[in-house]
Design a protein around this motif. Structure first.
Motif, mmCIF file in Angstrom:
data_model
loop_
_atom_site.group_PDB
_atom_site.id
_atom_site.type_symbol
_atom_site.label_atom_id
_atom_site.label_comp_id
_atom_site.label_asym_id
_atom_site.label_seq_id
_atom_site.Cartn_x
_atom_site.Cartn_y
_atom_site.Cartn_z
ATOM 1 N N UNK A 190 0.819 -1.214 0.000
ATOM 2 C CA UNK A 190 0.000 0.000 0.000
ATOM 3 C C UNK A 190 0.857 1.271 0.000
ATOM 4 N N UNK A 191 2.142 1.115 -0.336
ATOM 5 C CA UNK A 191 3.042 2.262 -0.459
ATOM 6 C C UNK A 191 3.266 2.539 -1.945
ATOM 7 N N UNK A 192 3.038 3.772 -2.349
ATOM 8 C CA UNK A 192 3.145 4.206 -3.743
ATOM 9 C C UNK A 192 4.258 5.248 -3.854
ATOM 10 N N UNK A 193 4.783 5.379 -5.058
ATOM 11 C CA UNK A 193 5.878 6.319 -5.306
ATOM 12 C C UNK A 193 5.572 7.135 -6.553
ATOM 13 N N UNK A 194 5.987 8.399 -6.521
ATOM 14 C CA UNK A 194 5.866 9.276 -7.682
ATOM 15 C C UNK A 194 7.077 10.188 -7.710
ATOM 16 N N UNK A 215 4.788 5.808 -10.259
ATOM 17 C CA UNK A 215 4.601 6.709 -11.395
ATOM 18 C C UNK A 215 5.865 7.550 -11.536
ATOM 19 N N UNK A 216 6.550 7.395 -12.668
ATOM 20 C CA UNK A 216 7.798 8.116 -12.898
ATOM 21 C C UNK A 216 7.630 8.972 -14.146
ATOM 22 N N UNK A 228 3.696 -0.097 -12.757
ATOM 23 C CA UNK A 228 4.645 1.007 -12.932
ATOM 24 C C UNK A 228 4.276 1.743 -14.214
ATOM 25 N N UNK A 229 4.190 3.071 -14.129
ATOM 26 C CA UNK A 229 4.018 3.888 -15.327
ATOM 27 C C UNK A 229 5.214 4.819 -15.468
ATOM 28 N N UNK A 248 -3.560 3.391 -14.306
ATOM 29 C CA UNK A 248 -2.702 2.216 -14.145
ATOM 30 C C UNK A 248 -2.173 2.036 -12.727
ATOM 31 N N UNK A 249 -1.941 3.132 -12.031
ATOM 32 C CA UNK A 249 -1.277 3.058 -10.721
ATOM 33 C C UNK A 249 -2.223 3.392 -9.582
ATOM 34 N N UNK A 250 -2.889 4.535 -9.656
ATOM 35 C CA UNK A 250 -3.745 4.982 -8.556
ATOM 36 C C UNK A 250 -5.189 4.604 -8.837
#
Length: 205
Positions: free
Chosen positions: A96-100, A124-125, A149-150, A202-204
């Protein structure tokens, strides 16, 4: 080196069920990157944005020899590791940890998650790739277990060659990430609405 300076927004970490770690680019700020959250499907997330010393995570290009960006690069990666540990300690699991991240922040984000591959919520990068004068596969271990991953980028981009983006995608796919890349012709060094739409879908999701 970097001290741990964190700006937070969204749902308080103590009561959130998901967390989004947002990494600003060179010359940007934690407040800048946090402002993107208003366009994302992250209303119930804890939003966590570390701040780089002097607004820069490492001094040279992400494609410079690794030693040239030390000790700043290792310090920046440690900041992210500390933030992730803090989120886990609050009761939010890795899935449940996301990165941007954007630009330099996208490079740092991709390098960190690939060094610590696991089933994260998603990544999301916006305009970034794995860090180094070349890709060092020995730095990257673990299994993404289908983490979405996007990666969006412009071709050309003044800072990030599209070849490095493709190489990054291949490494992450080989580590079992569910990667979608989107290359935009002459988009420029920015974040587009289409990238935001892809990240949301795709991610959120």
């Amino acid at each position: 080196m970097h001290s741990k300076q964190i700006i937070t927004a969204g749902t308080p970490l103590a009561s959130a069920k998901k967390a989004l770690i947002m990494i600003h680019g060179r010359g940007g700020s934690a407040q800048d990157i946090l402002s993107i959250a208003q366009y994302l499907n992250v209303n119930d997330y804890a939003l966590i944005a570390p701040k780089a010393t002097n607004n820069t995570w490492y001094p040279f290009s992400f494609m410079a020899p690794l030693g040239q960006n030390e000790p700043w690069l290792s310090s920046a990666l440690q900041v992210l590791e500390d933030v992730v540990d803090e989120v886990i300690d609050s009761g939010i699991p890795k899935e449940h940890i996301y990165f941007l991240g954007f630009s330099q922040g996208a490079c740092l984000t991709l390098d960190f998650v690939t060094r610590h591959a696991a089933r994260f919520g998603g990544v999301a990068a916006f305009t970034g790739g794995l860090i180094g004068d070349k890709i060092y596969p020995e730095h990257y271990t673990g299994d993404f277990a289908q983490t979405p991953v996007f990666i969006g980028t412009s071709d050309p981009d003044p800072h990030v060659p599209v070849e490095r983006v493709y190489a990054t995608v291949n490494i992450m796919k080989n580590m079992n990430a569910e990667v979608t890349e989107k290359v935009y012709t002459n988009m420029g060094h920015t974040i587009s609405q289409d990238e935001i739409d892809h990240a949301n879908r795709l991610v959120f999701k």
